[in-house]
Design a protein around this motif. Structure first.
Motif, short mmCIF file in Angstrom:
data_model
loop_
_atom_site.label_atom_id
_atom_site.label_comp_id
_atom_site.label_asym_id
_atom_site.label_seq_id
_atom_site.Cartn_x
_atom_site.Cartn_y
_atom_site.Cartn_z
N SER A 140 29.15 -4.29 5.43
CA SER A 140 30.44 -4.78 5.92
C SER A 140 30.31 -6.16 6.56
N GLU A 141 29.08 -6.56 6.90
CA GLU A 141 28.86 -7.84 7.56
C GLU A 141 28.00 -8.79 6.72
N SER A 198 32.31 -2.05 0.24
CA SER A 198 32.95 -2.97 1.17
C SER A 198 33.24 -4.26 0.43
N SER A 238 32.31 -7.25 1.37
CA SER A 238 31.19 -8.17 1.42
C SER A 238 30.27 -7.99 0.22
#
Length: 335
Positions: free
Chosen positions: A144-145, A52, A54
């Motif tokens: 992803s966060e 991802s 991030s």
């Protein structure tokens, strides 16, 4: 906490050769010497398959990423020159000092500066009673966060700053990455009829908010005696996560490093919906509390490394776990 792993995030810094007045701002007025601007360029070594944005992979930071830089006059981290300068990555990979137009110079009669960098930039740095610079960190999020916190340091001389390549700062991963691979070999499932992953939950041994020491990269949990429960719900996913025989559902998290005789995880479970679409059940992989379930294996989380748990949903719910570096690693198995 575990020893940090160097992942070779490189920043080429062309530091100023000229003297400046001492200041705590990003702009320093030069004395009677020709001004040479500080210039930074980001370069990142490739590390395994991207998962991802991030989690920083590939060879560059993206445009708009920000980095904080501290300039010290000694290698004991005791004499500050300029603190927490913000640099922003541009489209061409250059790191631009913020605000635009600001310039930084070597202090008068100083030939060496000690540089400490971190990612991402924040104004919320903390100086403790011992003069250590601390960066607030929040982990236990899916990649992803999550924020992929980095840190690094280098010694910069005027001679090196004058060279075309400038000064290089290697940045290291401060967090650990947990990868969960869930698959099944139960005979009643086929490539046409298979269970759907509904949720994943686990509990860490210690709290997942803390402070990162800028000088060493070591992260100390704000609450080492109370774990964090992490839950991911996939029931509303547009694309259901099917656990198809012969394939894996993979989910990843960034966590605080943990290296102790106790396991980094106290509990791990996931839930599925059976192919008929009506029956949902929870499968407990392990639970420190017992209740007829398996005890946790000794799982360690190391900065800059990926700990992979390969969970095979079988008739007896066997689970296998392997520990892998972002580029290589060792393995352990529990069943």
């Amino acid at each position: 906490m575990s020893k940090k792993k160097n992942i070779s995030y490189l920043f080429s810094l062309a530091l100023l050769l000229l003297a400046g007045c001492e200041s705590n701002t990003a702009t320093v007025t030069p004395l009677e010497e020709e001004a040479v601007e500080v210039r930074l360029r980001a370069s990142v070594c490739t590390i395994e398959t991207p998962v991802s944005r991030s989690v920083i992979e590939g060879t560059t930071l993206k445009a708009g990423d920000t980095v904080g830089i501290f300039l010290m006059k000694d290698n004991r981290f005791s004499t500050s020159y300029l603190q927490n300068l913000q640099y922003k990555c541009s489209e061409d990979g250059q790191l631009k000092l913020q605000p635009e137009g600001s310039k930084v110079y070597y202090p008068p009669q100083e030939d060496v500066l000690y540089l400490y960098g971190y990612y991402p930039y924040t104004e919320e740095t903390i100086t403790d009673e011992n003069g250590k610079i601390l960066i607030p960190v929040t982990a236990a999020l899916q990649t992803s966060e999550a924020t992929d916190y980095l840190y690094g340091s280098a010694t910069g001389t005027k001679t090196e700053a004058a060279a075309a390549t400038g000064i290089t700062i290697p940045l290291n991963h401060a967090l650990a990455r947990l990868r969960l691979n869930i698959t099944t070999n139960r005979p009643e499932y086929t490539v046409q009829t298979y269970p759907i992953l509904q949720s994943i939950s686990f509990t860490t041994h210690e709290g997942q908010k803390g402070k990162m020491d800028l000088q060493t990269g070591i992260i100390t949990s704000d609450n080492p005696n109370a774990g964090t429960t992490v839950s991911s719900d996939y029931r509303s996913n547009t694309a259901p996560l099917g656990i198809v025989p012969g394939e894996s559902v993979t989910q990843e998290y960034l966590l605080l490093p943990y290296d102790s005789t106790a396991s980094a995880l106290n509990r791990l479970a996931f839930s599925i919906k059976e192919p008929d679409g009506t029956t949902e059940k929870e499968i407990i992989v392990f639970d420190e509390a017992g209740n007829g379930t398996a005890n946790p294996p000794t799982i360690k989380l190391e900065a800059g490394k990926t700990t992979t748990l390969n969970i095979i949903y079988t008739q007896s719910m066997a689970a296998k776990a392997s520990v892998n570096d972002w580029d290589k690693g060792t393995e352990h198995t529990f069943q």
